[in-house]
Design a protein around this motif. Sequence first.
Motif, short mmCIF file in Angstrom:
data_model
loop_
_atom_site.label_atom_id
_atom_site.label_comp_id
_atom_site.label_asym_id
_atom_site.label_seq_id
_atom_site.Cartn_x
_atom_site.Cartn_y
_atom_site.Cartn_z
N ALA A 13 0.74 -1.56 -0.34
CA ALA A 13 -0.23 0.12 0.25
C ALA A 13 1.15 1.28 -0.24
O ALA A 13 0.35 2.17 -0.55
CB ALA A 13 -1.00 -0.18 1.29
N ILE A 14 2.46 1.50 0.55
CA ILE A 14 2.83 2.08 1.45
C ILE A 14 3.66 2.71 -0.85
O ILE A 14 3.52 3.88 -1.01
CB ILE A 14 4.01 1.79 2.08
N ALA A 15 4.06 0.91 -0.98
CA ALA A 15 4.83 1.16 -2.46
C ALA A 15 3.45 2.25 -3.12
O ALA A 15 3.68 2.72 -3.99
CB ALA A 15 5.08 0.19 -2.54
N VAL A 16 2.06 2.14 -3.87
CA VAL A 16 1.86 1.91 -4.36
C VAL A 16 1.52 3.56 -3.87
O VAL A 16 1.19 4.78 -5.18
CB VAL A 16 0.04 1.15 -4.40
N ALA A 17 1.33 3.99 -2.89
CA ALA A 17 0.86 5.57 -2.63
C ALA A 17 2.01 6.50 -2.94
O ALA A 17 1.38 7.90 -3.70
CB ALA A 17 0.07 5.86 -1.00
N LEU A 18 3.13 5.91 -2.71
CA LEU A 18 4.17 6.85 -3.09
C LEU A 18 4.46 6.73 -4.15
O LEU A 18 4.42 8.42 -5.35
CB LEU A 18 5.47 5.98 -2.34
#
Length: 251
Positions: A13-18
């Motif tokens: 989720a962090i990777a997608v948001a960044l």
Amino acid sequence: MKFLLYSGLWISAIAVALTAAVATALHVGLPAVLYALIATGSFTVYNFDHLKGLRADAATKPRRGRFVRSHRQLLLLAGLIGFLGTAILGLLAGWKIAFLLLFVFLLSLVHHWAKRLPMVKPLYIALAWLGVVGGIPTLRGGLALLAVTRDFAPVGLALFANVLACDAADREAEAQWLGERTAWNAALVLSAAGAASAVLLKGDPRFLGVIPLLLFFSLLPRRDHETYVATFVDGSLLVGALVALVLMKVS
């Protein structure tokens, strides 16, 4: 909550948001297949990393270690499905992006060896993350790397600082060499520098400074408990990216 934090879903989720934040800042539209590729790829890499690092987790991340041991078969199955999905989506992404992600995957294979070298771990992990969250939008948009490198500064420094803080909490890698307090303080300085670097940017990229700024605030309490680090230190990257997205949309 434990499955979200310890399975690899939180990291994906962090990777997608960044990636979404960087792509929006660069005015590059990414298709859903690329976001799915980033999600499955990061989930798979970190899921297998957690399975492989069970022995180390017993000392540094006991809660995650207990969760992984209790759900080993489920996580292994999820990782294999994620790997298959990543391979299929990678073929659809084009050879440049597929090659980039293959390089990141190969880095993950030597992670447990390379992280023992002082100051090497935060450098290659930050570069690997930046290669994904910044490299994919750059390749997709056909942008010149030198033209957008400065725009990556807030995110790149935030990623470097995040790794330093996590290593300080885990008492491993460069934290063993620098000392836990020094590594944590270095993360504070780098996150502040990341936020400050955004002041020099123009247009939407300046909003990326929210990411290192929220990371800075998450580091102020100096709490190295594994749940706090996973939820708030790592989570600050997710929240910062989402806030940056909102600011770019309304500006």
